[in-house]
Every structure is written in structure tokens, then in C-alpha cells.
Design a protein around this motif. Sequence first.
Motif, PDB file in Angstrom:
ATOM      1  N   SER A 262      20.632  48.589 -28.445  1.00  0.00           N
ATOM      2  CA  SER A 262      19.926  49.756 -28.969  1.00  0.00           C
ATOM      3  C   SER A 262      19.298  50.579 -27.855  1.00  0.00           C
ATOM      4  CB  SER A 262      18.839  49.314 -29.958  1.00  0.00           C
ATOM      5  OG  SER A 262      17.839  48.546 -29.316  1.00  0.00           O
ATOM      6  N   LEU A 263      18.910  49.928 -26.763  1.00  0.00           N
ATOM      7  CA  LEU A 263      18.298  50.633 -25.647  1.00  0.00           C
ATOM      8  C   LEU A 263      19.302  51.568 -24.980  1.00  0.00           C
ATOM      9  CD1 LEU A 263      15.475  50.647 -24.469  1.00  0.00           C
ATOM     10  CD2 LEU A 263      16.225  48.987 -22.764  1.00  0.00           C
ATOM     11  N   VAL A 264      20.533  51.100 -24.812  1.00  0.00           N
ATOM     12  CA  VAL A 264      21.570  51.943 -24.210  1.00  0.00           C
ATOM     13  C   VAL A 264      21.882  53.128 -25.120  1.00  0.00           C
ATOM     14  CG1 VAL A 264      23.960  52.027 -23.416  1.00  0.00           C
ATOM     15  CG2 VAL A 264      22.556  50.009 -22.934  1.00  0.00           C
ATOM     16  N   ALA A 265      21.970  52.879 -26.421  1.00  0.00           N
ATOM     17  CA  ALA A 265      22.251  53.957 -27.366  1.00  0.00           C
ATOM     18  C   ALA A 265      21.177  55.039 -27.302  1.00  0.00           C
ATOM     19  CB  ALA A 265      22.348  53.392 -28.782  1.00  0.00           C
ATOM     20  N   LYS A 266      19.919  54.633 -27.188  1.00  0.00           N
ATOM     21  CA  LYS A 266      18.830  55.608 -27.094  1.00  0.00           C
ATOM     22  C   LYS A 266      18.892  56.370 -25.776  1.00  0.00           C
ATOM     23  CE  LYS A 266      15.510  53.163 -30.081  1.00  0.00           C
ATOM     24  NZ  LYS A 266      16.325  52.004 -30.435  1.00  0.00           N
ATOM     25  N   ARG A 267      19.218  55.667 -24.677  1.00  0.00           N
ATOM     26  CA  ARG A 267      19.288  56.334 -23.377  1.00  0.00           C
ATOM     27  C   ARG A 267      20.418  57.361 -23.343  1.00  0.00           C
ATOM     28  NH1 ARG A 267      20.661  52.073 -19.691  1.00  0.00           N
ATOM     29  NH2 ARG A 267      20.506  53.609 -18.021  1.00  0.00           N
ATOM     30  N   VAL A 268      21.533  57.047 -23.962  1.00  0.00           N
ATOM     31  CA  VAL A 268      22.636  58.002 -24.040  1.00  0.00           C
ATOM     32  C   VAL A 268      22.209  59.237 -24.830  1.00  0.00           C
ATOM     33  CG1 VAL A 268      24.928  58.401 -25.016  1.00  0.00           C
ATOM     34  CG2 VAL A 268      24.463  56.296 -23.756  1.00  0.00           C
ATOM     35  N   THR A 269      21.578  59.010 -25.987  1.00  0.00           N
ATOM     36  CA  THR A 269      21.121  60.115 -26.824  1.00  0.00           C
ATOM     37  C   THR A 269      20.134  60.997 -26.073  1.00  0.00           C
ATOM     38  OG1 THR A 269      21.393  58.730 -28.799  1.00  0.00           O
ATOM     39  CG2 THR A 269      20.053  60.711 -29.025  1.00  0.00           C
ATOM     40  N   ILE A 270      19.189  60.376 -25.385  1.00  0.00           N
ATOM     41  CA  ILE A 270      18.191  61.125 -24.635  1.00  0.00           C
ATOM     42  C   ILE A 270      18.833  61.933 -23.506  1.00  0.00           C
ATOM     43  CG2 ILE A 270      16.286  60.873 -22.973  1.00  0.00           C
ATOM     44  CD1 ILE A 270      15.239  58.594 -24.703  1.00  0.00           C
ATOM     45  N   SER A 271      19.716  61.308 -22.755  1.00  0.00           N
ATOM     46  CA  SER A 271      20.302  61.968 -21.586  1.00  0.00           C
ATOM     47  C   SER A 271      21.155  63.165 -21.982  1.00  0.00           C
ATOM     48  CB  SER A 271      21.131  60.957 -20.785  1.00  0.00           C
ATOM     49  OG  SER A 271      20.320  59.891 -20.326  1.00  0.00           O
ATOM     50  N   VAL A 272      22.004  62.994 -22.994  1.00  0.00           N
ATOM     51  CA  VAL A 272      22.832  64.106 -23.462  1.00  0.00           C
ATOM     52  C   VAL A 272      21.956  65.222 -24.013  1.00  0.00           C
ATOM     53  CG1 VAL A 272      24.578  64.796 -25.147  1.00  0.00           C
ATOM     54  CG2 VAL A 272      24.829  62.641 -23.907  1.00  0.00           C
ATOM     55  N   SER A 273      20.930  64.861 -24.766  1.00  0.00           N
ATOM     56  CA  SER A 273      20.026  65.866 -25.345  1.00  0.00           C
ATOM     57  C   SER A 273      19.311  66.649 -24.258  1.00  0.00           C
ATOM     58  CB  SER A 273      19.010  65.184 -26.262  1.00  0.00           C
ATOM     59  OG  SER A 273      19.639  64.574 -27.370  1.00  0.00           O
ATOM     60  N   ALA A 274      18.853  65.968 -23.214  1.00  0.00           N
ATOM     61  CA  ALA A 274      18.151  66.638 -22.127  1.00  0.00           C
ATOM     62  C   ALA A 274      19.039  67.650 -21.417  1.00  0.00           C
ATOM     63  CB  ALA A 274      17.619  65.608 -21.132  1.00  0.00           C
ATOM     64  N   LEU A 275      20.274  67.267 -21.154  1.00  0.00           N
ATOM     65  CA  LEU A 275      21.197  68.177 -20.468  1.00  0.00           C
ATOM     66  C   LEU A 275      21.501  69.410 -21.310  1.00  0.00           C
ATOM     67  CD1 LEU A 275      23.672  65.582 -18.903  1.00  0.00           C
ATOM     68  CD2 LEU A 275      21.930  66.924 -17.702  1.00  0.00           C
ATOM     69  N   LEU A 276      21.759  69.211 -22.603  1.00  0.00           N
ATOM     70  CA  LEU A 276      22.047  70.340 -23.488  1.00  0.00           C
ATOM     71  C   LEU A 276      20.834  71.253 -23.637  1.00  0.00           C
ATOM     72  CD1 LEU A 276      24.115  68.562 -26.295  1.00  0.00           C
ATOM     73  CD2 LEU A 276      24.977  70.032 -24.463  1.00  0.00           C
ATOM     74  N   ALA A 277      19.651  70.659 -23.739  1.00  0.00           N
ATOM     75  CA  ALA A 277      18.432  71.458 -23.839  1.00  0.00           C
ATOM     76  C   ALA A 277      18.228  72.298 -22.592  1.00  0.00           C
ATOM     77  CB  ALA A 277      17.220  70.545 -24.071  1.00  0.00           C
ATOM     78  N   GLY A 278      18.435  71.690 -21.423  1.00  0.00           N
ATOM     79  CA  GLY A 278      18.258  72.416 -20.173  1.00  0.00           C
ATOM     80  C   GLY A 278      19.166  73.623 -20.080  1.00  0.00           C
ATOM     81  N   VAL A 279      20.442  73.468 -20.442  1.00  0.00           N
ATOM     82  CA  VAL A 279      21.390  74.576 -20.394  1.00  0.00           C
ATOM     83  C   VAL A 279      20.962  75.691 -21.354  1.00  0.00           C
ATOM     84  CG1 VAL A 279      23.762  75.263 -20.917  1.00  0.00           C
ATOM     85  CG2 VAL A 279      23.323  73.136 -19.667  1.00  0.00           C
ATOM     86  N   SER A 362      13.316  77.884 -14.573  1.00  0.00           N
ATOM     87  CA  SER A 362      12.773  76.685 -13.918  1.00  0.00           C
ATOM     88  C   SER A 362      12.463  75.603 -14.935  1.00  0.00           C
ATOM     89  CB  SER A 362      11.528  77.042 -13.108  1.00  0.00           C
ATOM     90  OG  SER A 362      10.511  77.586 -13.945  1.00  0.00           O
ATOM     91  N   GLY A 363      11.952  76.005 -16.110  1.00  0.00           N
ATOM     92  CA  GLY A 363      11.656  75.029 -17.155  1.00  0.00           C
ATOM     93  C   GLY A 363      12.900  74.344 -17.676  1.00  0.00           C
ATOM     94  N   GLY A 364      13.999  75.093 -17.801  1.00  0.00           N
ATOM     95  CA  GLY A 364      15.247  74.502 -18.255  1.00  0.00           C
ATOM     96  C   GLY A 364      15.796  73.486 -17.266  1.00  0.00           C
ATOM     97  N   ILE A 365      15.676  73.803 -15.972  1.00  0.00           N
ATOM     98  CA  ILE A 365      16.134  72.867 -14.947  1.00  0.00           C
ATOM     99  C   ILE A 365      15.311  71.580 -14.996  1.00  0.00           C
ATOM    100  CG2 ILE A 365      16.309  72.485 -12.453  1.00  0.00           C
ATOM    101  CD1 ILE A 365      16.911  75.498 -12.192  1.00  0.00           C
ATOM    102  N   ILE A 366      13.991  71.721 -15.146  1.00  0.00           N
ATOM    103  CA  ILE A 366      13.122  70.546 -15.226  1.00  0.00           C
ATOM    104  C   ILE A 366      13.448  69.723 -16.469  1.00  0.00           C
ATOM    105  CG2 ILE A 366      10.726  69.803 -15.569  1.00  0.00           C
ATOM    106  CD1 ILE A 366       9.889  72.175 -13.795  1.00  0.00           C
ATOM    107  N   ALA A 367      13.667  70.392 -17.605  1.00  0.00           N
ATOM    108  CA  ALA A 367      14.017  69.666 -18.841  1.00  0.00           C
ATOM    109  C   ALA A 367      15.299  68.868 -18.653  1.00  0.00           C
ATOM    110  CB  ALA A 367      14.163  70.646 -20.003  1.00  0.00           C
ATOM    111  N   GLY A 368      16.295  69.461 -17.987  1.00  0.00           N
ATOM    112  CA  GLY A 368      17.547  68.761 -17.754  1.00  0.00           C
ATOM    113  C   GLY A 368      17.381  67.535 -16.880  1.00  0.00           C
TER     114      GLY A 368
END
Length: 386
Positions: A262-279, A362-368
Motif C-alpha cells: 500500500s505504501l508503494v501505491a500511495k507513493r506512485v499516486t502522489i508522485s504522478v499527481s505532483a508532476l501533473l499539478a506542477g505542469v 516558480s510555484g508549479g516547479i516547486i509543486a512538481g
Amino acid sequence: MMKDLHLTNTDIGLMGSVFALIYAMCQLPSGWLVDKFGPKKVYGWAIGLWSGATMLTGACSNLMTLLFARGISGYYRSSVLAGRSENWFPKKGRALATGFWDAASKWGPAIASPILVAIIVPFGWRALFFIAGGIGLIFLVFFIFAYHQPEKHPTLSKEELDYVKEGGGTAEKLGNSEVTISWGGLFKYKCVWGMILGWFCYVWMMNIFTTFLPFYLMKTQNIELKALGIYASIPYFGGIVGAIGGGYLSNWLMDREIFSDSLVAKRVTISVSALLAGVAVVAIPFATSLTGTLALLVIAIARLSALSAMGWALPGDVAPASMVASVGSIQNFGGYFAGSLSPLVTGMITDATGSYTMAFVSGGIIAGCAALCYWFIFRKPIVANA
């Protein structure tokens, strides 16, 4: 408010920063208090304090009194750990449960924005603070009688309680003497620092939206105050879908056995979400229409909300049962302590350049960058004596 009290964008940013800073500082004792005395007592006191501070805001006459009132209200948010999903839900369903819980924080601005504007137009900005504070006191009464820990709930059956425990849910364990990790010792773990840094990246951008989204829409899209409530609420409906969707995605990854942990599943979800949010955030200042701007805002807040929901679910997966609130509060402390700068920095950039472009890029880059923190630094749970 800005017109009546002669406030600048920098002043508005300063209020957002003071709120976030006080919120961050109160995180550390709040987490410890929740672990020691339980969420119901701590959260109840916090609701009462926030309600009083909100009504006090309506009586403020200058920047200094506003800063004082906002500082007091910061403590309320620091005790939000009362909704700890690890008490009520098995590990497998915790991500989705936290998604629903976190989505509730997006329903507020989604529904309240048009209502608050409808109050401001005929009655003035002070009235909405008096009304909101009064509603908080009413909710306090409801909370006292309605909220219970699983083992103290009057209608929960033994079978239901056993199901929660067998699936990894925890009954309330206050002051558990079996844990061999000291509170200060939590800072020795790499995963804790990954959570702190990742949460800072999330908070930096979300604080900009929380403080400046209405101003951004009014300035760049020429929206009038009477219509602002509707338009300012739209991105937060994306947040509702994003928070629930993030929890669903994490559960789906496990149900389909794409990831067994479950920890890996959450980390994947978080990482993909962060990248999409930053863009999405970086693209917002370059949108050429109101529709395009709102679409990018919906995507950005939806992805940030998915990150937030999973971030709140992580402490229950990585921390000892009696230290979940402490770990969560440390994550929030680090994120908001550093992230408290973003509203002030945004206000200063806007006043200096006359534009939000640099602040959003700058905020988008930090979010990513949250993806880097949660994927490469946050990797393993906390293990005593490890």
C-alpha cells in the motif's frame, strides 16, 4: 476588506503567511496532545478557539489586529488530525477513506464561495466572519455528541470493530509505553524528512491558491465581485474529485495487484499527481481565456488534492500506532513552516511586477518537486531501533 483597511497584495500575503506560520508552530504540540489525550478533546477545544478568532476577524480595524486574529485561527487547523483514518479503517481501504475525508475540505470553498459573496454584497465583509464563527460554535455542539473512537462508539457492533482491527485499524492507544522511539527520535528517520520536504512543496503552491485565487481571477479575467463566488468555487470541485480519485487510484493499484504494498501505491499516486499539478500550474498564467484558466485550475487543484489525501494517509502506514498524530504533525509542521513564506513572496512579486506569472511558474516547479521527495527520499516505514 482591502479597500476599507487600505491593504496591499503584500499585506494579504502577510496574513496568509502569519496564519500558516502559527499553524506550523502549533503542529508540534497538537500532534503530541492528540496522541496523549485523544483527538476528540483536542479538536473540540480547537473548534471553539477558531470560532472565536473568526468572529474577532470581523471586528478588526487594521492590519495588526487582522494578523492577531489570523494567528489565533491557525491553531484550529493544526488539530485537524482528529479525523485520523487509521483508527476507523483497515489499511487496504484507508487511502480511499482519507480521500473522502480530505475532499470535505474542498467542499468548503466550493460551496461557501458563492454563499460568502452573497453575504458580502448586501451586508459587507465583516458579516461573513461573524456568521462563519457562529456556525463553528454550532458545529462544536454537533461534534461533541457525534464523534467517537471505534471502541467507544455506541452503535458499533463487535463484528464491525473486529473487522477494523483485523484489517490493520487501530483502537485508540494513548501514551503507549511499548513504543521505543522518542518524539525527537522521529527526526532521525529518512522517511520523515521525505514527508516534510514533500509536504512543503505541496503547501507552497496550495497556500498561493488559498490566499490569491480570487484576486487572480478578478485581475486577470476581469471578473466582478458579484460573480466571483461562482468562478472561484469551480476549481475546488476539481479538488473534491481529485481527493477521492487519488484514494480510489491507490486502492485500484492494490486491488489489481499492480502493487502489493500500500505504501508503494500511495507513493506512485502522489508522485504522478505532483508532476501533473506542477505542469498545470506553470501553464495557468499563459492561458488566453477564462475557460482555459479554469480548466487548468481544476486540473492543478485536483492533482494537488490527490497528493494531499495520500499525504494524510501516509502517517498511519509508516508510524507506530501511538505516534501517528505526532508523525502527521511533524509532516505538517515542516511543510507549513517553510510554506508559510509563499503567500508573502507571492504578494511581494505581484506588487513588484504587476503580474502573477513569476509566482505561478516558480510555484508549479516547486509543486512538481514533491514527486522527487516522496519517491526518492520517502521510501521505508519507521522501524523502532532501526
